[in-house]
Design a protein around this motif. Structure first.
Motif, PDB file in Angstrom:
ATOM      1  N   PHE A 140       3.708   0.836   2.733  1.00 31.75           N
ATOM      2  CA  PHE A 140       3.510  -0.204   3.727  1.00 31.75           C
ATOM      3  C   PHE A 140       3.322  -1.553   3.051  1.00 31.75           C
ATOM      4  O   PHE A 140       2.571  -1.685   2.086  1.00 31.75           O
ATOM      5  N   PHE A 189      -8.324   3.849  10.958  1.00 32.70           N
ATOM      6  CA  PHE A 189      -8.758   3.485   9.613  1.00 32.70           C
ATOM      7  C   PHE A 189      -9.792   2.370   9.678  1.00 32.70           C
ATOM      8  O   PHE A 189      -9.578   1.348  10.328  1.00 32.70           O
ATOM      9  N   TYR A 213       0.846  -1.183   0.000  1.00 35.55           N
ATOM     10  CA  TYR A 213       0.000   0.000   0.000  1.00 35.55           C
ATOM     11  C   TYR A 213       0.891   1.245   0.000  1.00 35.55           C
ATOM     12  O   TYR A 213       2.007   1.223   0.498  1.00 35.55           O
ATOM     13  N   PHE A 266       0.982  -5.352   9.550  1.00 35.71           N
ATOM     14  CA  PHE A 266       1.688  -4.356   8.755  1.00 35.71           C
ATOM     15  C   PHE A 266       3.138  -4.207   9.198  1.00 35.71           C
ATOM     16  O   PHE A 266       3.466  -4.353  10.379  1.00 35.71           O
ATOM     17  N   GLY A 280      -4.484  12.481   3.606  1.00 39.43           N
ATOM     18  CA  GLY A 280      -5.877  12.649   3.195  1.00 39.43           C
ATOM     19  C   GLY A 280      -6.389  11.606   2.228  1.00 39.43           C
ATOM     20  O   GLY A 280      -7.552  11.670   1.821  1.00 39.43           O
ATOM     21  N   MET A 281      -5.532  10.645   1.848  1.00 38.36           N
ATOM     22  CA  MET A 281      -5.934   9.632   0.856  1.00 38.36           C
ATOM     23  C   MET A 281      -6.084   8.247   1.460  1.00 38.36           C
ATOM     24  O   MET A 281      -6.500   7.309   0.781  1.00 38.36           O
ATOM     25  N   GLY A 282      -5.741   8.093   2.710  1.00 33.67           N
ATOM     26  CA  GLY A 282      -5.791   6.764   3.313  1.00 33.67           C
ATOM     27  C   GLY A 282      -4.727   5.858   2.720  1.00 33.67           C
ATOM     28  O   GLY A 282      -3.672   6.325   2.277  1.00 33.67           O
ATOM     29  N   LEU A 283      -5.000   4.565   2.691  1.00 35.99           N
ATOM     30  CA  LEU A 283      -4.080   3.597   2.097  1.00 35.99           C
ATOM     31  C   LEU A 283      -4.656   3.119   0.773  1.00 35.99           C
ATOM     32  O   LEU A 283      -5.818   2.723   0.692  1.00 35.99           O
ATOM     33  N   GLY A 285     -10.615   3.156   4.282  1.00 31.45           N
ATOM     34  CA  GLY A 285     -11.102   4.516   4.260  1.00 31.45           C
ATOM     35  C   GLY A 285      -9.943   5.492   4.338  1.00 31.45           C
ATOM     36  O   GLY A 285      -8.782   5.091   4.449  1.00 31.45           O
ATOM     37  N   ARG A 286     -10.266   6.783   4.301  1.00 29.94           N
ATOM     38  CA  ARG A 286      -9.220   7.808   4.281  1.00 29.94           C
ATOM     39  C   ARG A 286      -8.682   8.132   5.660  1.00 29.94           C
ATOM     40  O   ARG A 286      -7.735   8.894   5.787  1.00 29.94           O
ATOM     41  N   GLN A 298       0.609   5.322   1.349  1.00 28.85           N
ATOM     42  CA  GLN A 298      -0.195   6.201   2.186  1.00 28.85           C
ATOM     43  C   GLN A 298       0.187   7.646   1.904  1.00 28.85           C
ATOM     44  O   GLN A 298       1.346   8.041   2.058  1.00 28.85           O
TER      45      GLN A 298
END
Lengths: 111, 114
Positions: A90, B90, A35, A102, A40-43, B105-106, A37
């Motif tokens: 990640f 999250f 992923y 993770f 503001g976009m999350g994963l 989610g963000r 990160q």
């Protein structure tokens, strides 16, 4: 147990350089994922694998390659780094695909 | 396809107050639901998960979440927060069949003030 180990922890690249982010797990997990990160976009999922020799693309695969020759390792290759690939990466693994462990992340800056 | 919406990007709260972090999901199939926590400069840790059975799920650090299928929600709650709960949270969803790969989610930033 080491869990999920990511190396390096920090990296600065110049635009156009290539590199490999390493990910290793010692839990005999079949499922592994990468992923990125961003604030503001999350994963967002880059690539994933459900077992040795099996990989598939996620939501944002462009500019990245993966391979899974062993159960333990799942390296992520940046082919030609771009500033848009500046992010925290990640790696995660799971035995059954339900609930992931993770790594601590790799912070990559492309200048 | 599946998606997750975390309704608040930031939730400020005073220490010892209750808190709820909201999460809604969409999916055309049955789902598994998760909450993860990320402390500064660390990876994500699994807080709790819903797979099946009781809709009220208890996790680590005193957190719990309730699965509401009719409202497609999975809100996270804690009756009394501590300064140490300050972190990014999250919500994630995966399909109960297929590859199980979760969609995140963000994130919601929980800020606990003394």
């Amino acid at each position: 147990n080491a869990g999920v180990t990511q190396t390096p922890k920090f990296q600065v690249l110049k635009t156009g350089q290539s590199m490999t982010l390493q990910c290793a797990q010692d839990m005999n997990h079949e499922y592994m994922s990468w992923y990125r990160q961003d604030p503001g976009m999350g994963l967002r999922l880059i690539h994933y694998s459900v077992g040795a020799g099996i990989t598939d693309q996620g939501e944002v695969p462009n500019g990245y390659n993966v391979s899974r020759s062993t159960t333990e390792d799942f390296p992520l290759r940046l082919l030609s780094a771009a500033p848009s690939q500046t992010s925290v990466y990640f790696c995660a693994s799971s035995r059954t695909g339900v609930g992931y462990t993770f790594g601590s992340g790799t912070r990559l800056t492309v200048v | 396809a599946q998606s997750v919406t975390q309704l608040d990007s930031q939730v400020p709260v005073f220490e010892e107050a209750p808190v709820e972090l909201r999460c809604n999901y969409s999916s055309s199939v049955s789902v598994y639901l998760f909450w993860y926590v990320q402390y500064p400069n660390q990876g994500l840790q699994l807080l709790l998960k819903y797979l099946s059975g009781s809709t009220l799920v208890k996790g680590i650090n005193g957190f719990e979440a309730e699965f509401n299928k009719s409202q497609t929600s999975f809100h996270l709650r804690k009756p009394s927060v501590h300064i140490s709960d300050t972190a990014e949270y999250f919500c994630a969803v995966s399909s109960s069949g297929g590859s199980y790969i979760p969609t995140f989610g963000r994130g919601t930033s929980l800020i606990v003030h003394p």
